[in-house]
Design a protein around this motif. Structure first.
Motif, PDB file in Angstrom:
ATOM      1  N   ARG A 188      20.939  29.653  24.322  1.00 23.37           N
ATOM      2  CA  ARG A 188      20.608  31.059  24.560  1.00 23.37           C
ATOM      3  C   ARG A 188      20.656  31.858  23.257  1.00 23.37           C
ATOM      4  O   ARG A 188      19.823  32.760  23.042  1.00 23.37           O
ATOM      5  CB  ARG A 188      21.572  31.664  25.592  1.00 23.37           C
ATOM      6  CG  ARG A 188      21.407  31.078  26.990  1.00 23.37           C
ATOM      7  CD  ARG A 188      21.962  32.005  28.070  1.00 23.37           C
ATOM      8  NE  ARG A 188      23.375  32.287  27.880  1.00 23.37           N
ATOM      9  CZ  ARG A 188      24.365  31.568  28.414  1.00 23.37           C
ATOM     10  NH1 ARG A 188      24.083  30.507  29.150  1.00 23.37           N
ATOM     11  NH2 ARG A 188      25.617  31.922  28.214  1.00 23.37           N
ATOM     12  N   TYR A 189      21.590  31.529  22.394  1.00 25.62           N
ATOM     13  CA  TYR A 189      21.667  32.189  21.077  1.00 25.62           C
ATOM     14  C   TYR A 189      20.418  31.875  20.254  1.00 25.62           C
ATOM     15  O   TYR A 189      19.762  32.781  19.716  1.00 25.62           O
ATOM     16  CB  TYR A 189      22.921  31.714  20.340  1.00 25.62           C
ATOM     17  CG  TYR A 189      22.984  32.091  18.876  1.00 25.62           C
ATOM     18  CD1 TYR A 189      23.411  33.350  18.473  1.00 25.62           C
ATOM     19  CD2 TYR A 189      22.620  31.176  17.890  1.00 25.62           C
ATOM     20  CE1 TYR A 189      23.478  33.687  17.125  1.00 25.62           C
ATOM     21  CE2 TYR A 189      22.681  31.504  16.550  1.00 25.62           C
ATOM     22  CZ  TYR A 189      23.113  32.766  16.163  1.00 25.62           C
ATOM     23  OH  TYR A 189      23.173  33.092  14.827  1.00 25.62           O
ATOM     24  N   LYS A 372      30.055  37.496  19.639  1.00 30.45           N
ATOM     25  CA  LYS A 372      29.384  38.702  19.140  1.00 30.45           C
ATOM     26  C   LYS A 372      28.215  39.101  20.037  1.00 30.45           C
ATOM     27  O   LYS A 372      27.865  40.271  20.135  1.00 30.45           O
ATOM     28  CB  LYS A 372      28.859  38.480  17.720  1.00 30.45           C
ATOM     29  CG  LYS A 372      29.915  38.445  16.635  1.00 30.45           C
ATOM     30  CD  LYS A 372      29.331  38.038  15.300  1.00 30.45           C
ATOM     31  CE  LYS A 372      28.162  38.908  14.881  1.00 30.45           C
ATOM     32  NZ  LYS A 372      27.621  38.522  13.570  1.00 30.45           N
ATOM     33  N   TYR A 373      27.625  38.107  20.686  1.00 31.47           N
ATOM     34  CA  TYR A 373      26.431  38.354  21.507  1.00 31.47           C
ATOM     35  C   TYR A 373      26.765  38.256  23.014  1.00 31.47           C
ATOM     36  O   TYR A 373      25.858  38.201  23.844  1.00 31.47           O
ATOM     37  CB  TYR A 373      25.349  37.330  21.160  1.00 31.47           C
ATOM     38  CG  TYR A 373      24.869  37.458  19.721  1.00 31.47           C
ATOM     39  CD1 TYR A 373      23.801  38.289  19.393  1.00 31.47           C
ATOM     40  CD2 TYR A 373      25.505  36.765  18.686  1.00 31.47           C
ATOM     41  CE1 TYR A 373      23.355  38.413  18.083  1.00 31.47           C
ATOM     42  CE2 TYR A 373      25.064  36.884  17.369  1.00 31.47           C
ATOM     43  CZ  TYR A 373      23.998  37.710  17.079  1.00 31.47           C
ATOM     44  OH  TYR A 373      23.575  37.815  15.771  1.00 31.47           O
ATOM     45  N   ASN A 374      28.081  38.182  23.312  1.00 31.26           N
ATOM     46  CA  ASN A 374      28.526  38.097  24.708  1.00 31.26           C
ATOM     47  C   ASN A 374      27.919  36.871  25.420  1.00 31.26           C
ATOM     48  O   ASN A 374      27.527  36.950  26.590  1.00 31.26           O
ATOM     49  CB  ASN A 374      28.199  39.368  25.481  1.00 31.26           C
ATOM     50  CG  ASN A 374      28.946  40.581  24.961  1.00 31.26           C
ATOM     51  OD1 ASN A 374      30.147  40.496  24.661  1.00 31.26           O
ATOM     52  ND2 ASN A 374      28.239  41.700  24.832  1.00 31.26           N
ATOM     53  N   LEU A 375      27.868  35.777  24.693  1.00 28.55           N
ATOM     54  CA  LEU A 375      27.317  34.548  25.253  1.00 28.55           C
ATOM     55  C   LEU A 375      28.445  33.592  25.680  1.00 28.55           C
ATOM     56  O   LEU A 375      29.513  33.608  25.123  1.00 28.55           O
ATOM     57  CB  LEU A 375      26.390  33.871  24.238  1.00 28.55           C
ATOM     58  CG  LEU A 375      25.129  34.631  23.873  1.00 28.55           C
ATOM     59  CD1 LEU A 375      24.408  33.957  22.727  1.00 28.55           C
ATOM     60  CD2 LEU A 375      24.207  34.732  25.092  1.00 28.55           C
TER      61      LEU A 375
END
Length: 375
Positions: A188-189, A372-375
Motif C-alpha cells: 500500500r505504501y 507516518k502514513y497510518n499504514l
C-alpha cells in the motif's frame, strides 16, 4: 514412505496457494525426477474435487532435442502446454533437476530457438495470469543434484527447502497469512509512489513505477515466497546496475553482470563469464532488452545464494530485476519470450528511495515509515 513435509507442501499448494475447488480443471507438471511430488499433489487435487491432467518432462529428452534438433524442430510450439494452459483453471508445477549441468554444453543459439518455440504457450500463460483466469503456483522438489548445486548435503537441502516454506511450522498457512498482512502494508505504501532509486555497490538506477500495481507475494503464485514486485514503466529505467550474484539461465552461469540502461533499454551489457550468452538473451526479441520486473526480497529465512532463483530472488535483503516479459497483473506492457531474474545484494550499504524518501537501508525496510502514513 513420503516425507510428511512433502504432503504438507502438497496440501498447501492445492488448498492455500491455488485454492482448488470441486470441478476445477487442474494441470500438474514436473520433471520425472519429481514424481513423488506429483503423486502427493494429484492426491490432494482429487480429494479437493478437481479434474487433474499431468505432464512429466525429462531432462534427458530435453537435452537430446536441443542437441540434435534443427531450427524448424526447435521452433515447433509445445502443443501440450499450449492446450492445457488454454483450458486449465489451475496449473501447479515443480522444478527439479537430475543433473544441473545437463544443458551446459548446448549452444546459445539453440536456447534462443527453443525459447521462441515456447512463445505460444508463454503468451497464453501471461494473458491468463494477468486477467486472473488461470491460478498458478510453482515450487521446488528437492533432489540430490539441486542439493549439490547449492553446496549442501541432501538432508540439509531438504531441510532448507521445507524450512524456507515454513513447512516445519504447526500451521504453515497461518504463518503465511501473517507474512501476507505485513507485506500488504508495504504494498500500500509503494502503490502511492512514482519513482524509485536503488543504490548499492556499482549500482545507481532509477525506475518509474507510476500507475503500476505492486504485488504481494505471499505463497499464492510461487512457493516458497517472500517478495513484493511490480513492472516498471517500459521506457523509464535509467542508470547502471551491477548484479551481485551469477545469473543462471537453463543451467548456465553468467557472472559479473553489469547493465547500463537508458530510457528503459539496456544499451551496454558486460559480464566476466558468459558474456556471449548474456548478449544473445538481450536480443532474443524486441522486449528482451527491457525490464519486466523490479522486486524486493523479504524472506529472511533464506540467507544464502543457492543458484536457484526460486529461493535466491526471495533472499531478505536483496532486490532483483528481470529482463523480458512483464507482469500484466502489475500493469506491465513489455512482452518477451523470456523473463530472467538477476539479483543485487543490498545488505551492506544498499539504499532504496521512493519519491526521494529513504525507506529501505542495509537490506531492511526502515521502521517507522509506515506509521507516518497510518499504514
Amino acid at each position: 514412505m513420503a516425507d510428511q513435509r512433502l504432503n504438507k507442501l502438497a496440501k498447501l499448494l492445492v488448498n492455500y496457494s491455488t485454492k482448488v475447488k470441486k470441478g476445477d480443471s487442474v494441470f500438474v507438471s514436473c520433471d520425472e525426477v519429481a514424481t513423488p511430488w506429483m503423486v502427493e499433489v494429484v492426491k490432494e487435487v482429487v480429494k479437493a474435487g478437481g479434474y487433474v491432467e499431468t505432464s512429466l518432462s525429462s531432462q534427458e529428452v530435453s537435452e537430446i532435442k536441443l542437441k540434435y534438433g534443427s531450427e524448424e524442430q526447435l521452433l515447433q510450439e509445445d502443443t501440450i502446454f499450449k492446450t492445457m494452459l488454454g483450458k486449465a483453471d489451475v496449473w501447479i508445477s515443480a522444478w527439479a533437476n537430475r543433473n544441473t549441468k545437463a544443458l551446459s554444453k548446448i549452444d546459445a543459439d539453440k536456447f534462443k530457438m527453443s525459447s521462441k518455440g515456447a512463445k505460444s504457450w508463454r503468451k497464453i500463460y501471461s494473458q491468463r495470469m494477468g486477467n486472473g483466469s488461470l491460478r498458478w503456483c510453482g515450487t521446488q522438489f528437492p533432489t540430490y543434484a539441486d542439493a549439490q548445486e547449492a553446496s549442501m548435503s541432501f538432508s540439509d537441502y531438504e531441510d532448507f527447502v521445507y524450512r524456507a516454506g515454513l513447512l516445519d511450522a504447526k500451521d504453515p498457512v497461518a504463518e503465511w497469512k501473517k507474512i501476507s498482512a505485513e507485506q500488504e502494508r508495504w504494498v500500500r505504501y509503494l502503490d502511492t509512489k512514482k519513482g524509485l532509486q536503488f543504490i548499492s555497490a556499482g549500482t545507481d538506477i532509477k525506475v518509474n513505477v507510476a500507475g503500476r500495481k505492486w504485488i504481494n507475494c505471499d505463497g499464492q503464485v510461487n512457493f516458497p515466497d517472500g517478495e513484493v514486485f511490480t513492472s516498471p514503466v517500459e521506457d523509464s529505467v535509467d542508470g547502471v546496475i551491477t548484479f551481485s550474484f551469477p545469473g543462471i539461465y537453463m543451467g548456465k552461469e553468467i557472472e559479473g553482470i553489469v547493465l547500463e540502461v537508458e530510457k528503459g533499454k539496456v544499451v551496454k551489457a558486460t559480464a566476466t563469464k558468459g558474456e556471449d550468452l548474456l548478449k544473445t538473451l538481450l536480443v532474443i526479441d524486441e522486449g528482451a532488452c527491457r525490464f519486466g520486473e523490479v522486486a524486493i526480497g523479504t524472506n529472511y529465512g533464506i540467507k544464502n545464494f543457492t543458484k536457484n532463483m526460486l529461493f535466491d530472488e526471495k533472499i531478505g535483503g536483496t532486490v532483483h530485476m528481470a529482463i523480458g516479459d512483464s507482469m500484466p497483473e502489475a500493469g506491465g506492457l513489455n512482452r518477451s519470450i523470456i523473463h530472467w531474474d538477476m539479483l543485487c545484494d543490498m545488505r551492506s550499504g544498499g539504499k532504496i528511495y521512493a519519491d526521494g524518501e529513504l525507506f529501505y537501508e542495509n537490506g531492511r525496510f526502515i521502521e517507522g515509515i509506515l506509521e507516518k502514513y497510518n499504514l
